[in-house]
Design an enzyme around this catalytic site. Structure first.
Site, PDB file in Angstrom:
ATOM      1  CB  CYS A 238      -0.956   0.024   1.191  1.00  0.00           C
ATOM      2  SG  CYS A 238      -2.194   1.337   1.049  1.00  0.00           S
ATOM      3  CB  CYS A 432      -3.985   3.673  -4.148  1.00  0.00           C
ATOM      4  SG  CYS A 432      -3.487   4.522  -2.620  1.00  0.00           S
TER       5      CYS A 432
END
Length: 488
Positions: A238, A432
């Site tokens: 991430c 994202c």
């Protein structure tokens, strides 16, 4: 799990949307979603369950029972008429919803909101062994477990995730390596009351919220305080999270009315905010609007927890001597140690593949499992595949990437079992949901072209409330109810 959690989440979304005086249907229409069923991937789910089951046979061994491993096992169970699947996973909580750690760190979620029992998601007929793979012998198609037991396979899927390498940072040697899940005592004991924190472990994410509240209280007392946020020189899961927690710290300071008393600075190792130019430009504008600072090309190398001083390797390139033969200047990389005082620091640690895998015959020089980036098949061993954080593919160490990868992997594994050509291709899709404020998210979608690839007819560089609702309320049940059943 049942669909109850999804229904509850949709109910919460309804409540939030109605505050704006519109219905869920109108809100999704406005967002270009069409309907909530589209969000849930019902079309794909139906296709997965109605497709003709393959008669292919083979003993399949999956290393890792997290999101990638369980989702892959579930889809294989849906695809094969007579599946023979074994999962090796030592952690009984391996399927926790890790994207929620950012929200835990800002006091929006609690730990209980992201924790689940792995056994509740293991597909029917799949064998789960609570153990750890420590040796790999691909030439003999076997894996040795920590218990000493040897397991053979016809096909191997590596979905073991990665490790947090805090010990690479001087001053954090006592922490050493850690997982995103599991006991964080070494992390929290080392950090203590220093103001240092990290959302990359669930328990330390809980401690992050405690540290953030203390930071805010300092600002409330009238002190001029400094918060710094790091991004290391390794691949990380991430990639947006180091900025997300900074945005949320900014929001909490604004909420408390003391933002003017705090200086917030981002220290990334790289020279950009984001690898996709459009998102980079958008983030720079957002930072400027919020009065947040940044210093590129700074890699955290040390921290003095007592003195609250971080040391960064500031690096840059300069022209060296001129080479007359090739008519070019040499490029010389320069380094300078920079010390930065802080009151609050969020560390994104360097990350690596577990040594027992990365240093094994199926690993690579950089540790990650070397696979064809499109087929996810190992570059040396045709009966081995890798998925998720541990796979050596460009970008994409996110749950959103896994959502595309596991379908490709299953299609190709079944094709390999049937002796057919591997035709499924992973295009590098990554998503994202970049939290930019409490109540705002920029949904950054892209692939290997490094261009925005939005799924919805909206400007993907804009922060939107509807994406916040999706991030906070819908993505978790979509993941737990959809992906872990192999249908979304």
């Amino acid at each position: 799990m049942s669909k109850t959690e999804l229904d509850k989440a949709l109910g919460l979304v309804d409540q939030e949307i109605k505050k704006s005086g519109i219905s869920r249907r109108d809100a999704f229409k406005l967002a270009g979603l069409g309907s909530a069923t589209f969000l849930m991937g019902d079309t794909q789910a139906q296709a997965a369950t109605t497709a003709n089951a393959s008669e292919a046979k083979g003993k399949i061994l999956i290393i890792g029972g997290g999101l990638a491993g369980i989702s892959t096992a579930a889809r294989l169970s849906n695809t094969l008429s007579n599946p023979d699947i074994t999962i090796i996973e030592p952690n009984p909580k391996s399927v926790s919803y890790q994207p929620g750690n950012t929200l835990i760190g800002a006091g929006i979620y609690e730990k209980s909101d992201v924790m689940y029992d792995t056994k509740d998601y293991v597909p029917s007929g799949t064998k789960l062994i609570k153990d750890k793979a420590v040796e790999f012998n691909p030439k003999n198609n076997s894996v040795t477990l920590e218990s000493g037991k040897e397991i053979t396979y016809d096909f191997l899927i590596v979905a073991a995730g990665l490790k947090l390498d805090f010990g690479r940072i001087k001053g954090l040697e006592s922490v050493g390596e850690a997982y995103s899940l599991g006991d964080a005592k070494k992390i929290t004991d080392a950090f203590g009351n220093s103001g240092v924190c990290s959302i990359y472990n669930t328990d330390s994410a809980v401690a992050t919220w405690t540290a953030m509240q203390k930071f805010i209280e300092q600002a409330k007392s009238g002190q001029k305080v400094k918060g710094i946020f790091t991004h290391p020189n390794s691949s990380i899961k991430c990639g947006g999270a180091p900025k997300k927690i900074m945005y949320l710290a900014n929001s909490r300071l604004e909420e408390a009315g003391v933002r003017d008393n705090a200086e917030l600075t981002f220290y990334p190792n790289g020279g950009k905010m984001f690898g996709v130019p459009e998102y980079h430009d958008a983030i720079v504008k957002q930072f400027e609007q919020r009065g947040m600072k940044w210093n590129y090309n700074h890699n955290l190398t040390g921290v003095d927890l007592d003195k609250k001083i971080a040391t960064f390797d500031k690096h840059w390139e300069e022209k060296g001597e001129y080479d007359e033969d090739i008519e070019e200047y040499d490029i010389v990389k320069k380094h300078l140690d920079v010390e930065v005082a802080f009151d609050f620091m969020h560390i994104t640690p360097p990350m690596k593949a577990p040594d027992e895998i990365g240093n094994s015959p199926i690993g690579s020089r950089k540790g990650w499992i070397p696979v064809d980036k499109e087929t996810l098949q190992h570059v040396k061993f045709d009966n081995i595949f890798a998925i998720g954080d541990i796979a050596a593919v460009p970008m994409g160490k996110t749950g959103g990437s896994v959502r595309k990868q596991y379908k490709v992997l299953v299609d190709n594994l079944v094709a390999a079992m049937e002796g057919k050509e591997l035709k499924a291709k992973y295009a590098g899709y990554t998503v994202c949901p970049l939290i930019t404020d409490i109540g705002k998210v920029m949904l950054a979608e892209f692939n290997w072209t490094k261009k925005p690839t939005p799924s919805f007819p909206l400007d993907p560089t804009q922060e939107r409330y509807i994406w916040w609702l999706m991030k906070v309320y819908l993505l978790k049940p979509m993941t737990m109810h959809g992906m872990l059943s192999g249908k979304a």
